[in-house]
Design a protein around this motif. Structure first.
Motif, PDB file in Angstrom:
ATOM      1  N   VAL A   1      22.104  -7.152 -58.840  1.00  0.00           N
ATOM      2  CA  VAL A   1      21.459  -6.515 -59.992  1.00  0.00           C
ATOM      3  C   VAL A   1      22.517  -6.013 -60.956  1.00  0.00           C
ATOM      4  N   ALA A   2      22.432  -6.422 -62.201  1.00  0.00           N
ATOM      5  CA  ALA A   2      23.425  -6.040 -63.204  1.00  0.00           C
ATOM      6  C   ALA A   2      23.283  -4.571 -63.597  1.00  0.00           C
ATOM      7  N   PHE A   3      22.049  -4.133 -63.815  1.00  0.00           N
ATOM      8  CA  PHE A   3      21.767  -2.733 -64.131  1.00  0.00           C
ATOM      9  C   PHE A   3      20.298  -2.471 -63.836  1.00  0.00           C
ATOM     10  N   ASP A   4      19.970  -1.195 -63.702  1.00  0.00           N
ATOM     11  CA  ASP A   4      18.603  -0.804 -63.346  1.00  0.00           C
ATOM     12  C   ASP A   4      18.058   0.157 -64.400  1.00  0.00           C
ATOM     13  N   LEU A   5      17.106  -0.338 -65.178  1.00  0.00           N
ATOM     14  CA  LEU A   5      16.464   0.481 -66.214  1.00  0.00           C
ATOM     15  C   LEU A   5      15.011   0.802 -65.859  1.00  0.00           C
ATOM     16  N   SER A   6      14.667   0.612 -64.587  1.00  0.00           N
ATOM     17  CA  SER A   6      13.273   0.777 -64.179  1.00  0.00           C
ATOM     18  C   SER A   6      12.768   2.206 -64.365  1.00  0.00           C
ATOM     19  N   GLN A   7      13.675   3.174 -64.343  1.00  0.00           N
ATOM     20  CA  GLN A   7      13.256   4.551 -64.537  1.00  0.00           C
ATOM     21  C   GLN A   7      13.224   4.941 -66.012  1.00  0.00           C
ATOM     22  N   VAL A   8      13.980   4.223 -66.812  1.00  0.00           N
ATOM     23  CA  VAL A   8      14.079   4.542 -68.239  1.00  0.00           C
ATOM     24  C   VAL A   8      13.116   3.706 -69.062  1.00  0.00           C
ATOM     25  N   LEU A   9      13.115   2.390 -68.781  1.00  0.00           N
ATOM     26  CA  LEU A   9      12.276   1.463 -69.544  1.00  0.00           C
ATOM     27  C   LEU A   9      11.663   0.453 -68.571  1.00  0.00           C
ATOM     28  N   PRO A  10      10.658   0.876 -67.800  1.00  0.00           N
ATOM     29  CA  PRO A  10      10.060  -0.022 -66.808  1.00  0.00           C
ATOM     30  C   PRO A  10       9.398  -1.229 -67.459  1.00  0.00           C
ATOM     31  N   VAL A  11       9.514  -2.373 -66.804  1.00  0.00           N
ATOM     32  CA  VAL A  11       8.982  -3.604 -67.370  1.00  0.00           C
ATOM     33  C   VAL A  11       7.458  -3.596 -67.422  1.00  0.00           C
ATOM     34  N   ASP A  12       6.826  -2.755 -66.581  1.00  0.00           N
ATOM     35  CA  ASP A  12       5.368  -2.680 -66.592  1.00  0.00           C
ATOM     36  C   ASP A  12       4.851  -1.554 -67.487  1.00  0.00           C
ATOM     37  N   GLY A  13       5.750  -0.886 -68.213  1.00  0.00           N
ATOM     38  CA  GLY A  13       5.326   0.115 -69.172  1.00  0.00           C
ATOM     39  C   GLY A  13       4.917  -0.544 -70.479  1.00  0.00           C
ATOM     40  N   ALA A  14       4.440   0.270 -71.418  1.00  0.00           N
ATOM     41  CA  ALA A  14       3.948  -0.271 -72.685  1.00  0.00           C
ATOM     42  C   ALA A  14       5.050  -1.007 -73.444  1.00  0.00           C
ATOM     43  N   LEU A  15       6.183  -0.329 -73.665  1.00  0.00           N
ATOM     44  CA  LEU A  15       7.282  -0.954 -74.411  1.00  0.00           C
ATOM     45  C   LEU A  15       7.919  -2.074 -73.604  1.00  0.00           C
ATOM     46  N   GLY A  16       8.071  -1.858 -72.304  1.00  0.00           N
ATOM     47  CA  GLY A  16       8.671  -2.879 -71.452  1.00  0.00           C
ATOM     48  C   GLY A  16       7.848  -4.153 -71.441  1.00  0.00           C
ATOM     49  N   THR A  17       6.536  -4.015 -71.434  1.00  0.00           N
ATOM     50  CA  THR A  17       5.659  -5.187 -71.453  1.00  0.00           C
ATOM     51  C   THR A  17       5.824  -5.972 -72.747  1.00  0.00           C
TER      52      THR A  17
ATOM     53  N   LEU B   1       8.533  -5.977 -74.737  1.00  0.00           N
ATOM     54  CA  LEU B   1       9.857  -6.597 -74.740  1.00  0.00           C
ATOM     55  C   LEU B   1       9.922  -7.786 -73.784  1.00  0.00           C
ATOM     56  N   ALA B   2       9.221  -7.664 -72.655  1.00  0.00           N
ATOM     57  CA  ALA B   2       9.197  -8.779 -71.703  1.00  0.00           C
ATOM     58  C   ALA B   2       8.478  -9.982 -72.298  1.00  0.00           C
ATOM     59  N   GLY B   3       7.367  -9.727 -72.985  1.00  0.00           N
ATOM     60  CA  GLY B   3       6.611 -10.814 -73.573  1.00  0.00           C
ATOM     61  C   GLY B   3       7.328 -11.495 -74.715  1.00  0.00           C
ATOM     62  N   ILE B   4       8.150 -10.730 -75.448  1.00  0.00           N
ATOM     63  CA  ILE B   4       8.835 -11.295 -76.613  1.00  0.00           C
ATOM     64  C   ILE B   4      10.205 -11.855 -76.248  1.00  0.00           C
ATOM     65  N   PHE B   5      11.014 -11.045 -75.556  1.00  0.00           N
ATOM     66  CA  PHE B   5      12.405 -11.420 -75.317  1.00  0.00           C
ATOM     67  C   PHE B   5      12.736 -11.693 -73.853  1.00  0.00           C
ATOM     68  N   GLY B   6      11.734 -11.710 -72.978  1.00  0.00           N
ATOM     69  CA  GLY B   6      12.001 -11.956 -71.568  1.00  0.00           C
ATOM     70  C   GLY B   6      12.685 -10.792 -70.881  1.00  0.00           C
ATOM     71  N   TYR B   7      12.453  -9.576 -71.341  1.00  0.00           N
ATOM     72  CA  TYR B   7      13.106  -8.391 -70.785  1.00  0.00           C
ATOM     73  C   TYR B   7      12.769  -8.187 -69.317  1.00  0.00           C
ATOM     74  N   GLU B   8      13.791  -7.788 -68.534  1.00  0.00           N
ATOM     75  CA  GLU B   8      13.624  -7.389 -67.143  1.00  0.00           C
ATOM     76  C   GLU B   8      14.326  -6.054 -66.956  1.00  0.00           C
ATOM     77  N   ASP B   9      13.679  -5.121 -66.234  1.00  0.00           N
ATOM     78  CA  ASP B   9      14.321  -3.814 -66.059  1.00  0.00           C
ATOM     79  C   ASP B   9      15.409  -3.829 -64.986  1.00  0.00           C
ATOM     80  N   THR B  10      15.401  -4.843 -64.108  1.00  0.00           N
ATOM     81  CA  THR B  10      16.461  -4.981 -63.104  1.00  0.00           C
ATOM     82  C   THR B  10      16.979  -6.424 -63.100  1.00  0.00           C
ATOM     83  N   PRO B  11      17.600  -6.857 -64.170  1.00  0.00           N
ATOM     84  CA  PRO B  11      18.060  -8.251 -64.243  1.00  0.00           C
ATOM     85  C   PRO B  11      19.262  -8.491 -63.337  1.00  0.00           C
ATOM     86  N   THR B  12      19.421  -9.712 -62.916  1.00  0.00           N
ATOM     87  CA  THR B  12      20.595 -10.076 -62.123  1.00  0.00           C
ATOM     88  C   THR B  12      21.766 -10.374 -63.051  1.00  0.00           C
ATOM     89  N   ILE B  13      22.941 -10.419 -62.456  1.00  0.00           N
ATOM     90  CA  ILE B  13      24.136 -10.727 -63.249  1.00  0.00           C
ATOM     91  C   ILE B  13      23.997 -12.105 -63.891  1.00  0.00           C
TER      92      ILE B  13
END
Length: 281
Positions: free
Chosen positions: A218-234, A236-248
């Motif tokens: 895991v490169a970094f963990d933003l699950s507590q700050v910007l969770p992928v299942d939150g409003a903004l995270g959803t 960003l995920a739909g537009i830019f493929g955002y993941e809150d715990t992406p791999t390197i």
């Protein structure tokens, strides 16, 4: 919803631009009798693309889990290649596309002396213009629909296509002007970020299919700050493929893709401002 909307708007505008220029040129030169041939090409291409997309969607739904992941990765990679080629090509072509289409129409009508030959030439011109954009859209939409669930994505795609069709009629009737250089520049930047997200998602799918196991820390963990299942995270995920715990690996391909594509796209010789204007010869 935003990604399918913008993709279908851009793809639809590209197709509508070609068809609208063809139609307006035929009207301006007193050759409206060839318009039925143009519409036949448009309708046949649209039907074939729709059938192709439905077949791909149905067939992929029958795959076992591993094959579904492989299919998702393949569709994503194809979409990335086509998206990247599309934004670079259209950035260069925006300046001269009207004159090139006019020349192609004149050449087609001159080369084919018989009425049937001329009708077929215009039918094929419209068919290939619409089918190219339609087939590109099939892969884009399959890739985005795999990342978004519910009705939002289809609704966004429908709205984008509807607006693009309206734009096409606006070109034909002379009521719409659009700075193509500026439009394709800014949508191109956006789509390159979308493509970067699709590329990272394809790498993730390859890992889930068991074909890629490197750089999985895991490169970094933003699950507590910007969770992928939150409003903004959803969003960003739909537009830019955002993941809150992406791999390197996912971060690397995302960043390297943008480093490889954004600078040449932005530094590409910008065409002179061009507005679509059905009244121009």
């Amino acid at each position: 919803m935003l990604v399918p909307f913008l993709i279908m708007l851009r793809e639809g505008i590209e197709a509508a631009l070609v068809v609208g220029i063809v139609a307006s040129y035929l009207r301006q030169t007193g050759q409206e009798r060839w318009m039925p041939a143009v519409w036949i090409g448009v309708v046949v291409a649209a039907i074939l693309c729709l059938v192709f997309g439905m077949v791909l969607d149905v067939v992929s739904g029958e795959f076992p889990q591993r094959e579904q992941e492989l299919f998702e990765a393949a569709v994503g990679l194809i979409a990335v290649v086509i998206l990247t080629w599309m934004v670079f090509w259209m950035r260069r072509a925006a300046r001269s596309i009207r004159h090139e289409i006019h020349d192609a129409i004149d050449a087609a009508l001159e080369r084919h002396k018989t009425r049937n030959g001329q009708a077929l030439a215009l039918t094929l011109m419209a068919f290939f213009a619409v089918s190219r954009e339609g087939l590109e859209s099939v892969f884009f939409l399959l890739a985005t629909f795999q990342q978004e669930s519910g009705l939002a994505a289809p609704i966004g795609a429908f709205l984008g296509l509807t607006l693009a069709i309206g734009f096409g009629f606006g070109i034909y009737y002379g009521g719409v002007k659009l700075n193509l250089a500026r439009f394709f520049r800014w949508t191109g930047i956006f789509i390159l970020f979308v493509a970067a997200g699709l590329l990272a998602g394809s790498l993730r799918a390859l890992h889930e299919a068991g074909l890629w196991n490197g750089l999985q820390s895991v490169a970094f963990d933003l699950s507590q700050v910007l969770p992928v299942d939150g409003a903004l995270g959803t969003i960003l995920a739909g537009i830019f493929g955002y993941e809150d715990t992406p791999t390197i690996g996912e971060v690397l391909v995302y960043v390297l893709f943008l480093v490889a594509t954004l600078p040449p796209f932005l530094s590409q010789a910008a065409p002179r401002p061009v507005a679509t204007d059905a009244g121009a010869h």
